[in-house]
Write an enzyme that holds these catalytic residues in place. Sequence first.
Site, short mmCIF file in Angstrom:
data_model
loop_
_atom_site.label_atom_id
_atom_site.label_comp_id
_atom_site.label_asym_id
_atom_site.label_seq_id
_atom_site.Cartn_x
_atom_site.Cartn_y
_atom_site.Cartn_z
N SER A 120 0.77 -1.25 0.00
CA SER A 120 0.00 0.00 0.00
C SER A 120 0.80 1.30 0.00
O SER A 120 0.33 2.28 -0.55
CB SER A 120 -0.98 0.01 1.16
OG SER A 120 -0.35 -0.42 2.33
N THR A 165 0.81 3.94 5.72
CA THR A 165 1.80 5.00 5.83
C THR A 165 3.08 4.54 6.47
O THR A 165 3.05 3.89 7.51
CB THR A 165 1.24 6.13 6.71
OG1 THR A 165 0.09 6.64 6.05
CG2 THR A 165 2.24 7.25 6.90
N THR A 169 2.89 7.82 1.76
CA THR A 169 1.65 7.04 1.81
C THR A 169 0.89 7.18 0.50
O THR A 169 1.08 8.14 -0.25
CB THR A 169 0.74 7.54 2.96
OG1 THR A 169 -0.41 6.71 3.06
CG2 THR A 169 0.29 8.98 2.73
N ARG A 173 -8.43 14.29 -2.16
CA ARG A 173 -8.23 14.16 -0.70
C ARG A 173 -6.74 14.09 -0.36
O ARG A 173 -5.96 13.38 -0.97
CB ARG A 173 -8.94 12.91 -0.22
CG ARG A 173 -8.86 12.66 1.29
CD ARG A 173 -7.74 11.72 1.67
NE ARG A 173 -7.77 11.40 3.10
CZ ARG A 173 -6.80 10.74 3.72
NH1 ARG A 173 -5.73 10.35 3.08
NH2 ARG A 173 -6.90 10.49 5.01
N THR A 213 0.43 7.64 12.11
CA THR A 213 -0.22 6.82 11.10
C THR A 213 -1.66 6.57 11.54
O THR A 213 -1.94 6.58 12.74
CB THR A 213 0.52 5.49 10.90
OG1 THR A 213 -0.16 4.71 9.92
CG2 THR A 213 0.64 4.68 12.18
N GLY A 214 -2.53 6.36 10.58
CA GLY A 214 -3.92 6.10 10.94
C GLY A 214 -4.87 6.96 10.14
O GLY A 214 -4.56 7.37 9.02
C1 SD4 Z 1 -3.75 8.99 5.67
N1 SD4 Z 1 -2.51 8.58 7.67
O1 SD4 Z 1 -3.60 9.31 4.50
C2 SD4 Z 1 -2.70 8.14 6.31
C3 SD4 Z 1 -3.09 6.71 6.20
C4 SD4 Z 1 -2.52 5.81 7.24
O2 SD4 Z 1 -2.63 3.95 8.47
O3 SD4 Z 1 -1.59 6.07 7.91
N2 SD4 Z 1 -3.12 4.70 7.46
O4 SD4 Z 1 -4.72 9.32 6.34
#
Ligand code: SD4
Length: 339
Positions: free
Chosen positions: A67, A199, A217, A227, A250-251
């Site tokens: 990813s 990420t 990411t 976005r 991350t998240g």
């Molecule tokens: C985002 N923070 O684009 C990133 C995605 C991610 O674990 O970290 N997912 O929102």
Amino acid sequence: MFASLLIFTLTVRFSLGQTSRLPLVINTWPFKNATATAWGVLLSGGSVLDAVEKGCARCEMEQCDGSVGYGGSPDEHGETTLDAMIMNGDTMDVGAVADLRRIKNAIGVARAVMEHTEHTLLVGESASVFAENMGFIAEDLTTNRSLNIFSQWLKGNCQPNYRKNVFPDPKKSCGPYKPMATMKQNTRAQHANVHSHDTIGMIALDQDGHVAAGTSTNGLTHKVPGRVGDSPIVGAGAYADSSAGAAAATGDGDVMMRFLPSYLAVELMRAGADPSAACKTAISRIKRHYSDFFGAIICANTTGHYGAACNKAPGFSQFHYMVSNPKLVPPFLETENCF
Ligand code: SD4
């Protein structure tokens, strides 16, 4: 005599303690090749910026977790777009790109923004043109995998879906959508989760006190085109200040960027908090408003102490991250229990 012996002993112990923790590379998720690459850069005399750039670039090429980088997280049109950032904790220089199209090496372009412009963040099509002018190769970021994810999504009536207060009902139908006159106050659906973590956030410190941080990411699967997540936003996705430390998150970036968790964690470490406590406070701040958000953060202070924190959410009770320091070679998998 005794006093000077004590001072000598303390000095030796302190510096031994410090040198045994530095240099340090730490990154989100079990992306160990990225850690090893960054570590190798530091050991061969490269800078912390080189380490972060090459470490994250390794993930981009390997499509870490299927990813980071090309061929992942197709948006509503099936396109993969990339967000990345790099920050120099000595100078506070930052380069970032968001919604980058057709270029695989997003963190490389972020570094070019930092080194070849006076700007901080370039976005979208213009960022891609900038990248091409800087010598990056434009290529299709679509793969069979991303095409497949996209076509399954279309077949499943475009579910899950990030739209709200539009018609037709985005929980049942594909677009095009029009705004609804009346707003429903709906709770945020849990889209980002442990199965779609995308990420790499990385921190590197060397023995001379230089600190850098970076992210890369492809964002969230089925995102609305255009976005941008937290990763390229300074203080949200990452932050570095060589006088205090660094953090990377991350998240669910749409939620997390509202709280600048990386900035907050670094400021807490500056005020004396240890990295674990700083990370926890940054997560708590978000949790107060979004109790089951999906997210985690890593923190390191200037002495090479590190920690992490994550929010316990459905399907997410442990967060894994990688560390390399003189005691933990090759990269060591750390596990943090979420709270
Ligand atoms: C985002 N923070 O684009 C990133 C995605 C991610 O674990 O970290 N997912 O929102």
